[in-house]
Design an enzyme around this catalytic site. Structure first.
Site, PDB file in Angstrom:
ATOM      1  CD  GLU A   1      16.051 -14.285   3.661  1.00  0.00           C
ATOM      2  OE1 GLU A   1      15.604 -14.906   4.329  1.00  0.00           O
ATOM      3  OE2 GLU A   1      17.019 -13.185   4.021  1.00  0.00           O
TER       4      GLU A   1
ATOM      5  CG  ASP B   1      -1.834   1.107   1.272  1.00  0.00           C
ATOM      6  OD1 ASP B   1      -2.794   1.203   0.366  1.00  0.00           O
ATOM      7  OD2 ASP B   1      -1.817   1.821   2.252  1.00  0.00           O
TER       8      ASP B   1
END
Length: 552
Positions: A274, A214
């Site tokens: 990751e 956002d």
């Protein structure tokens, strides 16, 4: 064969690190998707219940708007606990069910991270406002008043008025880009960045595949608190705020989009790498949206994709306008990756915004599926739902209440999804819905449109399948986008597959020369035109032409 099995071959492979590139993402506004317990508010188990419909569209992922613990002053975009589910939406256990259901159906899951601000009921802010020397004292943007007691600068809130709110305990102002109940976090404080990265790590560990970020360019403010300069009225481009809001009168050089933001985004990208996760950022910027998109997505160490508001604005996207947008993308964001959307939870539905006929809606959907970038669809868009007319007494959105009637807020695009027409709530809830279900929507319910293969719902399925069937459309290059009268055209190419795309974006017939070379017609199921005996393309109103170059 179940839905997941039938769609598995068309979706991006989990083993690909660029699975997000070219993906089609379906946005779900949880309050309005499906209520599973009869309280009139949609919830996580309701979403899980309706995911087979979403999977049947052929999309790659869902984006779920905020469901975190919140006092709901801005309906979840004011977070008071980032690592829990608000009871009105269910529980963490319900979220786990949603994740497993989505993954079983072959859908990846993006959740909406609201990192620029919290609720004023968040424990961090409650402590921060108690004094100037506590552990969280510097976690929010605090500033002394001017000598006359007025706010420290001229920054404005998107929701109206000053972006500064006085606090009598600290005897300082705090900054809020949105509601006064949404204080802005101070990204100049390293501990804030680390805390937010830990929140992202929490949800990644819980199985989410990515984030919608956002207001991605609102994270960092100018530490010197310099005034924004006025904006030349001729340059005002009211996209992120309505024209009646004086927020659009400033050139927002200092309250957002600061260079230090890039440092945090790189940290967030490294964390997502990751987990082979991805993110799509929301760029809220009226004058420089595409430049910011290019800067924020231009590299393997930056955010994967972002959307600006050029195709979410009120401006009708004619062929010349879209060509202009893509020329700007070519100039300032050629190395970036856009995520295109026509509708979402913040703007009126594009069917109404652009006054589209059914044919126009189909044409624009086919166009989106052919553009370079990724795509976001908004719930109900596949039903061609128009903007709902919500009476003032039924309004929930504080934004609409503030600027009514010149701006009616965002409730008209947030009314409940319609699943079947047998009752006044459209199958959304057995209780009284939090926003009224539009009667105009009931005859476009999912179950009704399912019965007729000629409806726009089935068109969306065909268009999404067409995109997935052609790697050139998913990941290919795109030539310069050209407007030839009302016809927009370009070529997509990838690993020997070349597709010519043309779209008559008007209600009048169009005529176009076929490019040199040997081409054959594809996309017949989408109403694609083919070359006429005179060797030209004769396009009907709102008709595409999709041609593939013949193999040499």
């Amino acid at each position: 064969m179940n839905v997941a099995d039938s769609l598995e071959s068309t979706r991006a492979s989990d083993g690909q690190t660029d699975w997000w590139r070219g993906a089609v993402i379906y946005q779900i506004y949880p309050r309005s998707f499906q209520d599973s317990n009869g309280d009139g508010i949609g919830d996580l188990l309701g979403i899980a219940q309706r995911l087979p419909h979403v999977a049947s569209l052929g999309v790659d992922a869902i984006w779920i708007s905020p469901f975190f613990t919140s006092p709901m002053k801005d309906f979840g975009y004011d977070v008071s606990d980032y690592c829990d589910v608000d009871p009105m939406f269910g529980s963490l256990a319900d979220f786990d069910i949603l994740i497993s259901t989505a993954h079983r159906l072959g859908l990846k899951v993006f959740i909406d991270l609201v990192l620029s601000h919290t609720s004023d009921e968040h424990p961090w802010f409650k402590l921060s406002r108690t004094s100037r020397d506590n552990d969280k004292a510097n976690w929010y943007v605090w500033a002394d008043p001017k000598p006359d007691g007025t706010p420290p600068n001229n920054w404005l809130s998107i929701f109206g008025g000053s972006a500064w709110q006085w606090d009598g305990t600290r005897m300082q102002y705090y900054m809020h880009n949105f509601l006064t109940e949404q204080p802005d976090l101070n990204f100049h404080e390293p501990a804030v960045q680390e805390a937010l990265l830990n929140i992202a790590r929490f949800w990644l560990g819980r199985g989410v595949d990515g984030f919608r970020l956002d207001t991605i360019n609102f994270y960092v403010h100018d530490k010197h608190l310099r005034d924004n300069p006025p904006l030349d009225p001729a340059l005002r481009n009211p996209i992120t705020a309505p024209a009646v809001n004086p927020y659009t009168w400033q050139d927002h050089l200092y309250d957002k989009t600061q260079p230090e933001n890039l440092l945090f985004l790189r940290k967030l990208r490294a964390l997502m790498n990751e987990y082979n996760a991805a993110a799509v950022g929301e760029v809220g910027e009226d004058q420089r949206g595409l430049e910011v998109l290019g800067e924020y997505t231009g590299g393997d160490d930056m955010i994967h994709m972002s959307y600006a508001f050029e195709l979410l604005s009120d401006k009708m996207p004619t062929a010349p306008y879209i060509a202009e947008v893509f020329h700007k993308v070519e100039a300032v964001a050629a190395q970036g990756w856009a995520c295109w959307a026509f509708s979402n939870h913040d703007v009126p539905r594009h069917i109404s915004r652009w006054h589209l006929t059914d044919a126009g809606a189909r044409c624009f959907n086919t166009l989106m599926m052919c553009l370079r970038g990724s795509c976001c669809l908004y719930q109900g868009e596949e039903l061609a739902l128009p903007e709902a007319d919500v009476a003032f007494e039924d309004l929930q959105d504080p934004y609409g209440k503030r600027f009514w009637p010149a701006f009616k807020g965002r409730d008209g695009c947030r009314t409940p999804m319609v699943w079947e027409p047998s009752n006044q709530n459209g199958g959304f809830s057995a209780g009284h819905p939090w926003l009224p279900v539009s009667h105009e929507h009931l005859n476009r319910a999912v179950s009704t449109l399912e019965q007729d293969p000629s409806t726009i719902l089935h068109h969306y399925r065909r268009a999404i399948a067409f995109r997935h069937a052609h790697r050139a459309l998913l990941k290919g290059t795109q030539t310069r986008v050209e407007a030839r009268g009302n016809v927009l055209c370009f070529v997509r190419e990838h690993e020997g597959e070349t597709i010519f795309c043309a779209f008559n974006l008007s209600g009048d017939p169009g005529l176009l020369d076929v490019p040199e070379g040997q081409w054959h017609q594809i996309g017949i199921e989408l109403g694609s035109a083919g070359p006429a005996p005179d060797g030209r393309l004769h396009l009907g109103p709102w008709q595409p032409a999709l041609l593939m170059r013949a193999a040499e």
